[in-house]
Design a protein around this motif. Structure first.
Motif, short mmCIF file in Angstrom:
data_model
loop_
_atom_site.label_atom_id
_atom_site.label_comp_id
_atom_site.label_asym_id
_atom_site.label_seq_id
_atom_site.Cartn_x
_atom_site.Cartn_y
_atom_site.Cartn_z
N ALA A 1 0.89 -1.17 -0.04
CA ALA A 1 -0.01 0.11 0.08
C ALA A 1 1.10 1.20 0.00
CB ALA A 1 -0.93 0.06 1.23
N ARG A 2 2.04 1.03 0.70
CA ARG A 2 2.72 2.30 0.67
C ARG A 2 3.54 2.55 -0.49
NH1 ARG A 2 5.01 1.50 6.25
NH2 ARG A 2 6.52 0.04 5.21
N ASN B 1 1.55 7.60 -9.41
CA ASN B 1 0.50 8.72 -9.73
C ASN B 1 -0.56 8.01 -10.59
OD1 ASN B 1 1.90 10.76 -8.40
ND2 ASN B 1 3.45 10.52 -10.02
N ASN B 2 -0.55 6.74 -11.09
CA ASN B 2 -1.61 6.26 -12.10
C ASN B 2 -1.62 4.64 -11.94
OD1 ASN B 2 0.22 4.91 -13.85
ND2 ASN B 2 0.71 6.94 -14.51
N ALA B 3 -2.94 4.17 -12.45
CA ALA B 3 -3.19 2.98 -12.16
C ALA B 3 -2.35 1.98 -12.81
CB ALA B 3 -4.73 2.50 -12.93
N ASP C 1 -9.10 -0.98 -5.65
CA ASP C 1 -8.72 0.53 -5.76
C ASP C 1 -8.09 1.02 -7.17
OD1 ASP C 1 -10.19 1.15 -3.53
OD2 ASP C 1 -8.32 1.24 -2.19
N ILE C 2 -7.19 0.05 -7.48
CA ILE C 2 -6.36 0.17 -8.46
C ILE C 2 -7.18 0.13 -9.86
CG2 ILE C 2 -4.56 -0.69 -9.96
CD1 ILE C 2 -3.04 -1.44 -7.59
N ILE C 3 -8.25 -0.93 -9.82
CA ILE C 3 -9.07 -1.07 -11.00
C ILE C 3 -10.07 -0.07 -11.14
CG2 ILE C 3 -10.89 -2.55 -11.87
CD1 ILE C 3 -9.92 -4.88 -9.96
N LYS C 4 -10.42 0.52 -9.81
CA LYS C 4 -11.42 1.76 -10.06
C LYS C 4 -10.62 3.03 -10.35
CE LYS C 4 -14.11 -0.12 -6.32
NZ LYS C 4 -14.30 -0.15 -4.81
N GLU C 5 -9.52 3.24 -10.06
CA GLU C 5 -8.78 4.39 -10.45
C GLU C 5 -8.57 4.34 -12.00
OE1 GLU C 5 -5.48 5.38 -8.07
OE2 GLU C 5 -4.33 6.61 -9.60
N GLY C 6 -8.02 3.18 -12.55
CA GLY C 6 -7.70 3.02 -13.74
C GLY C 6 -9.04 3.13 -14.67
N THR C 7 -10.02 2.79 -14.04
CA THR C 7 -11.35 3.15 -14.85
C THR C 7 -11.64 4.65 -14.94
OG1 THR C 7 -12.17 1.11 -14.02
CG2 THR C 7 -13.69 2.57 -15.18
N ARG C 8 -11.09 5.17 -13.79
CA ARG C 8 -11.60 6.81 -13.60
C ARG C 8 -10.48 7.61 -14.77
NH1 ARG C 8 -11.52 6.10 -8.38
NH2 ARG C 8 -9.50 6.94 -8.17
N GLU C 9 -9.28 7.09 -14.76
CA GLU C 9 -8.25 7.46 -15.58
C GLU C 9 -8.62 7.41 -17.13
OE1 GLU C 9 -4.93 6.05 -13.93
OE2 GLU C 9 -4.87 7.32 -12.06
N LYS C 10 -9.55 6.36 -17.51
CA LYS C 10 -9.81 5.97 -18.74
C LYS C 10 -8.83 5.22 -19.32
CE LYS C 10 -13.56 9.18 -18.91
NZ LYS C 10 -14.85 8.68 -18.82
N ILE C 11 -8.07 4.77 -18.62
CA ILE C 11 -7.01 3.73 -19.28
C ILE C 11 -7.47 2.24 -19.13
CG2 ILE C 11 -5.10 5.19 -18.65
CD1 ILE C 11 -4.35 3.46 -16.43
#
Lengths: 195, 195, 195, 195
Positions: free
Chosen positions: C70-71, C77-79, C132-142
């Motif tokens: 987690a650390r 900075n991105n998924a 969380d990574i999956i959700k972030e990647g989705t938000r980032e449109k990647i």
DNA sequence: CATGAATGAGTGTTCATTCAT
DNA sequence: GATGAATGAACACTCATTCAT
């Protein structure tokens, strides 16, 4: 004596010996198995667990104990003779079986509440035999009327039990059977209608 | 009551409660220590080992028990009244102390042979009190001659003990004291010289 | 790492070693105690029972495992980078701790359903990190839209877990970390929005 | 299905049921024998030992599992369709056999290292089927070049396995087959040559 | 072939007691 | 005197496997 299961009886007899010789708390299942000449696991083909062995020991032995006394009493014709027979046979059977006396008077009393309740349950038929004598004596008018049967039975059983226990604790140094007539006289006088 | 050691008595009282509430086998030293409000190790500053706690419990409680009965009896003038007093006080003291009754009649009997021998030793003064009544009754000619004092005492003690034990096992549902006069009558008739 | 209980940690470390060296079923409590340099009974001052030791082993080790990942991820900075970091750190931590790898991939799986449920519970925070990574990647449109996060997470975790297990079963003969970029590429392509 | 030994198959089927119903550790040989309708000893006429039963269960069941998938795939003409078929049939066969799903995904994993190595050995033909699809896709240029076939296969198998295990652990509350297309898309994108 | 009674090795856990502080 | 953390011995029960019938 259960059917024709020789191992069952071997284990019962071994348990009596092991408990009499080692004491209740030092009577491990493996010790009983060794004395019975079977494997540890074999025990569990005939008994559910250790407590079941102990309950069964008491059940089998008390079964014979009571049966003999009941048979002896049935040949007598009045409460007086029946009581004497009960006392004599109670004493004689324990005097004749050293191991059994130790196990019933000393060792099995160390069991926990559960086991003691089961033992009390097994004892009931014997207490019923005593009750019957009391009732018969009352019908025959040789005992007083209006007696609390349950209380009288407790006094009779308590008397016999304490005498046997003392005898076992004194390492059976004196003759238990000799006491029979004194005990009989004490109880008979205690219950007597005359007065 | 030993000297002025407050912890000693705290531990004794805690032991009675713990045994009465949990039963003999579930009465760990640590439980007694917690109830007494002391550390486990502190127990061993006042008692040699666990058995010593139990013996001491019996010693202290029976000491008071016997002392009260002895005092009560000394005020009576003949064996008949003394016996009645003994029976009544024996019953009353146990009926008045629920915890003590459970501990002495049920739990402490689960101890091993060693402990029971020590308990029997503590009981001796009480048995001596019974013996004295028997002898006095004989001297007073209200009891028969030639009686085996030891046997008579066993019958009396066995009778009382069995009655109390039954009462405790029946969860003290009925009045123990009410039985006193019947018991007294049974024993008196049993020993009586008249006839 | 629980507070300042040195024995607690000694036992945890000993348990990992014993299980890794002897296998789950041959890891007796007494063996763990001996390796930890404490008495058998001491184990039970720190753990309720054997299962509690095993759960705690997993808890402590996974706690550190997840915390480090987690650390590490929080600095990215991105998924895309986060996923690579997660894969690399997942592999590296197990590659660096031979015993832990054996215990988590092979031995602890032999536990019964109860223990496995507890282990799954402990694993949840890690699965949440993946989510969380999956959700972030989705938000980032990647990553693609409309993905079943739970299913994706199962695929990612299943992939990593199977790769590590194979590596452990092949006795760690090859370099696990080298696989990171291929795995990363596979998963990224699998989730990629471009198409 | 071994030869024409009816008892052999009775025992195999009984083993699956017993393990599914009672769990791996509560599946004693005697329970399997009872369910199969044979004596305990009879088991040992058909299997060397308990592990041999379990290995044989997996062998028989996986043999059918793989054979069906291999047959299904042989009718398809390219790696893309073959992969979809493999995923669908993998999911369908386990969704259709509740007992088998529990046994392969949860219970048999509790076995020791030895048994798991044997299970892995039995799994090899299935892994070979996956390998073949990967190689075919590469030849067909629909997958990237230079892929580590073994690694890719681990990722595919790990993905499928984890999804089924999660589904079984969630007590099969949702439709496993519905996941097929998402999983297929994830893997295809992950391996795709385009980019 | 089939049976099932008999075997016996193996282990987690409790709790009275000690002793360094 | 008081503490309480640490000790370690002791034991019932299960179950895979065998073998006489």
């Amino acid at each position: 004596m259960k059917k024709n299961k020789p191992k069952y009886n071997q284990i019962i007899e071994a348990a009596v010996e092991v408990i009499a010789e080692n004491g209740y708390h030092a009577s491990q299942v493996s010790k009983i198995a060794r004395k019975a000449g079977v494997a540890d696991g074999t025990i569990y083909l005939y008994f559910r667990n250790k407590e079941d062995i102990l309950v069964s020991v008491f059940e089998e032995k008390m079964g014979q104990f009571i049966e003999k006394i009941a048979r002896g009493i049935s040949e007598k014709n009045n409460a007086d003779e029946k009581l004497l027979t009960l006392i004599e046979m109670h004493f004689r059977q324990l005097a004749d079986d050293h191991h059994l006396a130790i196990v019933t008077q000393l060792e099995l009393r160390q069991s926990n509440k559960d086991l003691r309740l089961k033992i009390n349950h097994i004892l009931k038929p014997y207490l019923a035999v005593i009750d019957d004598i009391i009732k018969e004596g009352t019908r025959e008018k040789i005992f007083r009327d209006n007696m609390n049967v349950q209380l009288i039975r407790q006094m009779i059983f308590g008397t016999l039990d304490e005498i046997v226990t003392n005898w076992v604790m004194k390492e059976e140094k004196y003759d238990l059977l000799e006491q029979s007539s004194d005990v009989h006289e004490f109880i008979m006088s205690g219950l007597s209608a005359k007065k």
